[in-house]
Design a protein around this motif. Structure first.
Motif, PDB file in Angstrom:
ATOM      1  N   GLY A   1       3.778  14.317   2.760  1.00 38.37           N
ATOM      2  CA  GLY A   1       4.828  13.796   1.887  1.00 38.37           C
ATOM      3  C   GLY A   1       5.405  12.455   2.305  1.00 38.37           C
ATOM      4  N   GLU A   2       4.914  11.862   3.398  1.00 41.54           N
ATOM      5  CA  GLU A   2       5.467  10.575   3.838  1.00 41.54           C
ATOM      6  C   GLU A   2       4.449   9.458   3.617  1.00 41.54           C
ATOM      7  OE1 GLU A   2       8.387  12.413   7.315  1.00 41.54           O
ATOM      8  OE2 GLU A   2       7.111  10.715   7.789  1.00 41.54           O
ATOM      9  N   TYR A   3       4.917   8.377   3.023  1.00 40.92           N
ATOM     10  CA  TYR A   3       4.022   7.260   2.683  1.00 40.92           C
ATOM     11  C   TYR A   3       4.674   5.940   3.025  1.00 40.92           C
ATOM     12  CZ  TYR A   3       1.595  10.913   0.206  1.00 40.92           C
ATOM     13  OH  TYR A   3       0.938  12.073  -0.074  1.00 40.92           O
ATOM     14  N   PHE A   4       3.820   4.923   3.167  1.00 39.61           N
ATOM     15  CA  PHE A   4       4.304   3.555   3.317  1.00 39.61           C
ATOM     16  C   PHE A   4       3.741   2.723   2.184  1.00 39.61           C
ATOM     17  CE2 PHE A   4       4.206   5.371   7.575  1.00 39.61           C
ATOM     18  CZ  PHE A   4       5.554   5.228   7.896  1.00 39.61           C
ATOM     19  N   VAL A   5       4.594   1.927   1.567  1.00 40.91           N
ATOM     20  CA  VAL A   5       4.143   1.034   0.498  1.00 40.91           C
ATOM     21  C   VAL A   5       4.472  -0.401   0.894  1.00 40.91           C
ATOM     22  CG1 VAL A   5       4.405   2.761  -1.314  1.00 40.91           C
ATOM     23  CG2 VAL A   5       6.326   1.237  -0.799  1.00 40.91           C
ATOM     24  N   ARG A   6       3.566  -1.308   0.539  1.00 40.88           N
ATOM     25  CA  ARG A   6       3.823  -2.729   0.787  1.00 40.88           C
ATOM     26  C   ARG A   6       4.094  -3.417  -0.531  1.00 40.88           C
ATOM     27  NH1 ARG A   6      -0.889  -6.188   3.412  1.00 40.88           N
ATOM     28  NH2 ARG A   6      -1.496  -6.279   1.233  1.00 40.88           N
ATOM     29  N   THR A   7       5.229  -4.078  -0.584  1.00 40.29           N
ATOM     30  CA  THR A   7       5.620  -4.804  -1.787  1.00 40.29           C
ATOM     31  C   THR A   7       6.418  -6.027  -1.364  1.00 40.29           C
ATOM     32  OG1 THR A   7       6.591  -4.527  -3.983  1.00 40.29           O
ATOM     33  CG2 THR A   7       7.769  -3.489  -2.151  1.00 40.29           C
ATOM     34  N   GLU A   8       6.671  -6.941  -2.317  1.00 42.14           N
ATOM     35  CA  GLU A   8       7.213  -8.232  -1.895  1.00 42.14           C
ATOM     36  C   GLU A   8       8.687  -8.222  -1.512  1.00 42.14           C
ATOM     37  OE1 GLU A   8       6.235 -11.255  -4.700  1.00 42.14           O
ATOM     38  OE2 GLU A   8       4.103 -11.192  -4.153  1.00 42.14           O
ATOM     39  N   SER A   9       9.474  -7.356  -2.151  1.00 39.13           N
ATOM     40  CA  SER A   9      10.922  -7.451  -1.923  1.00 39.13           C
ATOM     41  C   SER A   9      11.580  -6.095  -2.107  1.00 39.13           C
ATOM     42  CB  SER A   9      11.533  -8.439  -2.921  1.00 39.13           C
ATOM     43  OG  SER A   9      11.347  -7.920  -4.229  1.00 39.13           O
ATOM     44  N   GLN A  10      12.837  -6.015  -1.685  1.00 37.56           N
ATOM     45  CA  GLN A  10      13.584  -4.777  -1.888  1.00 37.56           C
ATOM     46  C   GLN A  10      13.840  -4.528  -3.365  1.00 37.56           C
ATOM     47  OE1 GLN A  10      17.103  -4.114   0.576  1.00 37.56           O
ATOM     48  NE2 GLN A  10      17.793  -2.593  -0.903  1.00 37.56           N
ATOM     49  N   GLU A  11      14.006  -5.639  -4.141  1.00 42.54           N
ATOM     50  CA  GLU A  11      14.183  -5.475  -5.592  1.00 42.54           C
ATOM     51  C   GLU A  11      12.966  -4.775  -6.187  1.00 42.54           C
ATOM     52  OE1 GLU A  11      14.732  -9.037  -4.286  1.00 42.54           O
ATOM     53  OE2 GLU A  11      16.448  -7.824  -3.674  1.00 42.54           O
ATOM     54  N   ASN A  12      11.792  -5.178  -5.723  1.00 37.89           N
ATOM     55  CA  ASN A  12      10.566  -4.504  -6.164  1.00 37.89           C
ATOM     56  C   ASN A  12      10.616  -3.017  -5.849  1.00 37.89           C
ATOM     57  OD1 ASN A  12       9.305  -6.676  -7.255  1.00 37.89           O
ATOM     58  ND2 ASN A  12       7.668  -6.806  -5.726  1.00 37.89           N
TER      59      ASN A  12
ATOM     60  N   ARG B   1      15.569   1.767   2.760  1.00 41.00           N
ATOM     61  CA  ARG B   1      15.737   0.385   2.297  1.00 41.00           C
ATOM     62  C   ARG B   1      15.451  -0.639   3.384  1.00 41.00           C
ATOM     63  NH1 ARG B   1      16.751   4.126  -1.743  1.00 41.00           N
ATOM     64  NH2 ARG B   1      16.855   2.982  -3.704  1.00 41.00           N
ATOM     65  N   LYS B   2      15.473  -0.198   4.640  1.00 40.91           N
ATOM     66  CA  LYS B   2      15.154  -1.139   5.720  1.00 40.91           C
ATOM     67  C   LYS B   2      13.633  -1.122   5.912  1.00 40.91           C
ATOM     68  CE  LYS B   2      16.476  -2.213  10.479  1.00 40.91           C
ATOM     69  NZ  LYS B   2      15.526  -1.688  11.470  1.00 40.91           N
ATOM     70  N   PRO B   3      12.971  -2.280   5.751  1.00 43.70           N
ATOM     71  CA  PRO B   3      11.515  -2.271   5.898  1.00 43.70           C
ATOM     72  C   PRO B   3      11.115  -1.921   7.329  1.00 43.70           C
ATOM     73  CG  PRO B   3      12.332  -4.531   5.708  1.00 43.70           C
ATOM     74  CD  PRO B   3      13.512  -3.621   5.478  1.00 43.70           C
ATOM     75  N   ILE B   4       9.994  -1.199   7.482  1.00 47.87           N
ATOM     76  CA  ILE B   4       9.529  -0.904   8.845  1.00 47.87           C
ATOM     77  C   ILE B   4       8.756  -2.093   9.404  1.00 47.87           C
ATOM     78  CG2 ILE B   4       9.440   1.606   8.571  1.00 47.87           C
ATOM     79  CD1 ILE B   4       6.281   1.133   8.619  1.00 47.87           C
ATOM     80  N   LEU B   5       8.340  -2.983   8.513  1.00 42.22           N
ATOM     81  CA  LEU B   5       7.561  -4.132   8.948  1.00 42.22           C
ATOM     82  C   LEU B   5       7.631  -5.206   7.872  1.00 42.22           C
ATOM     83  CD1 LEU B   5       5.493  -5.178  11.083  1.00 42.22           C
ATOM     84  CD2 LEU B   5       3.706  -4.136   9.696  1.00 42.22           C
ATOM     85  N   VAL B   6       7.861  -6.457   8.296  1.00 39.88           N
ATOM     86  CA  VAL B   6       7.869  -7.580   7.357  1.00 39.88           C
ATOM     87  C   VAL B   6       6.700  -8.483   7.719  1.00 39.88           C
ATOM     88  CG1 VAL B   6       9.174  -9.575   6.517  1.00 39.88           C
ATOM     89  CG2 VAL B   6      10.371  -7.452   7.113  1.00 39.88           C
TER      90      VAL B   6
ATOM     91  N   GLN C   1      -0.169   9.086  -7.165  1.00 41.49           N
ATOM     92  CA  GLN C   1      -0.989   8.494  -8.238  1.00 41.49           C
ATOM     93  C   GLN C   1      -0.185   7.437  -9.007  1.00 41.49           C
ATOM     94  OE1 GLN C   1      -3.961   8.176  -9.174  1.00 41.49           O
ATOM     95  NE2 GLN C   1      -4.801   9.592  -7.676  1.00 41.49           N
ATOM     96  N   ARG C   2       1.048   7.777  -9.320  1.00 45.77           N
ATOM     97  CA  ARG C   2       1.910   6.834 -10.057  1.00 45.77           C
ATOM     98  C   ARG C   2       2.162   5.574  -9.222  1.00 45.77           C
ATOM     99  NH1 ARG C   2       0.385   9.414 -13.094  1.00 45.77           N
ATOM    100  NH2 ARG C   2       1.222  10.797 -14.676  1.00 45.77           N
ATOM    101  N   LEU C   3       2.413   5.777  -7.934  1.00 44.17           N
ATOM    102  CA  LEU C   3       2.668   4.622  -7.059  1.00 44.17           C
ATOM    103  C   LEU C   3       1.436   3.726  -6.993  1.00 44.17           C
ATOM    104  CD1 LEU C   3       4.580   6.351  -4.097  1.00 44.17           C
ATOM    105  CD2 LEU C   3       5.565   4.848  -5.836  1.00 44.17           C
ATOM    106  N   MET C   4       0.267   4.339  -6.928  1.00 42.50           N
ATOM    107  CA  MET C   4      -0.958   3.550  -6.814  1.00 42.50           C
ATOM    108  C   MET C   4      -1.217   2.739  -8.081  1.00 42.50           C
ATOM    109  SD  MET C   4      -3.232   6.345  -4.709  1.00 42.50           S
ATOM    110  CE  MET C   4      -4.784   5.497  -4.713  1.00 42.50           C
ATOM    111  N   GLU C   5      -0.700   3.218  -9.182  1.00 48.95           N
ATOM    112  CA  GLU C   5      -0.883   2.483 -10.442  1.00 48.95           C
ATOM    113  C   GLU C   5       0.116   1.344 -10.588  1.00 48.95           C
ATOM    114  OE1 GLU C   5      -2.283   6.662 -12.437  1.00 48.95           O
ATOM    115  OE2 GLU C   5      -0.512   5.667 -13.265  1.00 48.95           O
ATOM    116  N   ASN C   6       1.129   1.332  -9.726  1.00 51.73           N
ATOM    117  CA  ASN C   6       2.179   0.324  -9.849  1.00 51.73           C
ATOM    118  C   ASN C   6       1.694  -1.031  -9.334  1.00 51.73           C
ATOM    119  OD1 ASN C   6       4.615  -1.253  -9.310  1.00 51.73           O
ATOM    120  ND2 ASN C   6       5.683   0.647  -9.802  1.00 51.73           N
ATOM    121  N   GLU C   7       1.750  -2.051 -10.204  1.00 50.26           N
ATOM    122  CA  GLU C   7       1.129  -3.338  -9.867  1.00 50.26           C
ATOM    123  C   GLU C   7       1.872  -4.103  -8.775  1.00 50.26           C
ATOM    124  OE1 GLU C   7       0.631  -5.446 -13.497  1.00 50.26           O
ATOM    125  OE2 GLU C   7      -1.133  -4.258 -14.082  1.00 50.26           O
ATOM    126  N   SER C   8       3.144  -3.788  -8.543  1.00 49.68           N
ATOM    127  CA  SER C   8       3.852  -4.552  -7.512  1.00 49.68           C
ATOM    128  C   SER C   8       3.647  -3.965  -6.109  1.00 49.68           C
ATOM    129  CB  SER C   8       5.337  -4.655  -7.852  1.00 49.68           C
ATOM    130  OG  SER C   8       5.869  -3.367  -7.996  1.00 49.68           O
TER     131      SER C   8
END
Ligand SMILES: [Ca+2]
Ligand SMILES: [Ca+2]
Ligand SMILES: [Ca+2]
Length: 469
Positions: A45-56, A76-81, A103-110
């Motif tokens: 149940g734990e995942y990491f996602v990479r995206t450009e900003s906190q707004e994303n 909200r605090k990134p583990i890595l920038v 699956q939904r997260l993987m489809e998310n373009e950001s």
């Protein structure tokens, strides 16, 4: 965390048990960052996602909820920038359908990359049974280091360390014995920080006041005086097995103090970073990234990594690449499954980065150890790893086998080089260590350089490189 982690570890198809029994693990081929490696063990149940900003991140979470799926717990605090984006941790609530949400997260373009919180373990040989230290109610207080003898006194157990002779360490000591100025991160199960043969060579955080409950240097860690325990999430990274104390002693047990053994380097500053623990010596991707990032941010010049597992992790790749950009050398054990890393990569040893040295293990006869991984394309050098005698907790000494024991020999040579030639960065250090090996016939088809490291030759080569003959 210890109890929760063991309950929540997800072993899909029971595959994880196989590599653990072999004392190694199975590597997996590189995958696209948006294809999850579902074979490797991970925290459920734990995942990491990479995206450009906190707004994303906020938009991503809102979009999952908007599809009628449960609210994700996001940190909200990134583990890595990184230059390519920020890594955030998201957690699927218990009893929810993680697969559907992912699956939904993987489809998310950001989202440019997504992966599970992989599980890593120490690289222990199947021929050594783990010897966990007796359970303690709490980790001990730090002891005060006794003063060193005024004149050098030989180490009584030095004769038992055939590995030092193999790599010409005693000959190298006429040129360099290491230095406290070199900071080397021992990323493992912790260290017996009161061991009389290690206590002189522990790194201490010069900007932190111990035991006042404050984060004096504002690096995000309270009372991190000698390193950090990312496994127990506290400031006492004590070794709860024997693995990390053993690797630390091979790198830099105190030399010529009249006690026990000596490391390849007599002297160094060992930064004690623990993210592996418990009976299996296991830990998470989150802990691995935390340890590596701590090492980079707090001045380590070399990292020693005798652990592996997981699938290809883009986040782990990203943080090791950050180390490369800062000139930090990353030495990694090649693995103990007696397989080719050219065919089945072993992470982190198999990341193709300019600062990574992948290390196979040899025995007393300079043969490839029977458990050692190899790879003409992907494993760089060999070092002694069979029946290696070193420090263990409770002030003791003992023998262990594994590529886990080989990698710290290479780390020790890197310490010797860095203490004499502080200006050498990770790329030059790696080049010198790889080019100064002793060629061994039996390794010529198995290892990229076809050789076992040689500390004296490495130092001579560095002197020539610097024109300081
Ligand atoms: Ca601090
Ligand atoms: Ca403090
Ligand atoms: Ca000693």
């Amino acid at each position: 965390m210890r109890a929760t982690l063991s309950r929540r570890i997800f072993w899909p198809l029971g595959l994880a048990a196989v590599p653990l029994l072999l004392g190694g693990w199975i590597g997996f081929p590189d995958v696209h960052p948006l294809e999850l490696d579902r074979q490797a063990p991970a925290v459920f149940g734990e995942y990491f996602v990479r995206t450009e900003s906190q707004e994303n991140l906020e938009r991503i979470i809102a979009s999952v909820e908007g599809q009628g799926l449960p609210t994700l717990l996001a940190y909200r605090k990134p583990i890595l920038v990184t230059p390519r984006g920020r890594w955030y941790k998201v957690v699927v609530p218990p009893n929810e359908d993680a697969e559907r949400i992912v699956q939904r997260l993987m489809e998310n373009e950001s989202i440019s990359a997504i992966e599970p919180n992989y599980i890593y373990t120490v690289i222990r040989s199947a021929f050594d049974s783990p010897k966990p230290a007796p359970p303690r109610s709490s980790d001990p207080d730090y002891a005060v280091a006794p003063s060193l003898p005024d004149t050098p006194i030989a180490d009584p157990l030095l004769e038992r360390l055939y590995g030092l002779k193999k790599i010409s360490a005693p000959a190298a000591w006429t040129r360099s014995v290491g230095s406290k100025r070199v900071v080397v991160a021992n990323i493992d199960t912790g260290i017996d920080y009161n061991h009389p043969d290690l206590i002189q060579n522990l790194w201490s955080n010069p900007k932190e006041v111990c035991g006042d409950g404050l984060d004096n240097d504002q690096n995000g860690f309270i009372d991190d005086c000698i390193g950090w325990d990312f496994y127990g999430k506290d400031s006492r990274p004590y070794d709860d097995s024997d693995h990390g104390t053993h690797t630390a002693g091979t790198i830099a047990a105190t030399g010529f103090n009249g006690v026990g053994v000596s490391g390849v380097a007599h002297s160094a500053s060992l930064m004690n970073l623990k993210f592996l623990g418990g009976p299996a010596g296991s830990g998470t991707l989150e802990g691995a990234i935390g340890s590596i990032k701590y090492a980079i941010d707090n001045g380590a010049q070399i990292m020693s990594n005798s652990w592996g597992g997981g699938g290809f992790s883009q986040a782990l790749f990203d943080v090791i690449q950050e180390a490369e950009s800062k000139g930090v050398l990353f030495i990694a054990a090649a693995g103990n499954s007696a397989t080719s890393n050219d065919v089945r990569p072993t992470f982190p040893a198999s990341y193709r980065l300019g600062n990574v040295i992948s290390v196979a293990a040899t025995d007393q006869m300079d043969r490839l150890a029977r458990f050692s991984c190899y790879g003409k394309m992907t494993v760089h050098v060999a070092a002694p790893g069979q029946n290696i005698f070193s420090t263990i907790p409770n002030g003791g000494y003992g023998s262990l086998s594994g590529t886990s024991m080989a990698a710290p020999h290479v780390t020790g040579v890197a310490v010797l080089l860095k203490s004499s030639f502080p200006e050498l960065d990770s790329v030059v250090l790696k080049d010198i260590i790889l080019r100064s090996v002793d060629s061994i016939d039996s390794l010529s088809t198995r290892i990229q350089t076809g050789g076992r490291i040689n500390a004296e030759k490495a130092l001579r080569m560095a002197e020539e490189y610097q024109g300081k003959r």
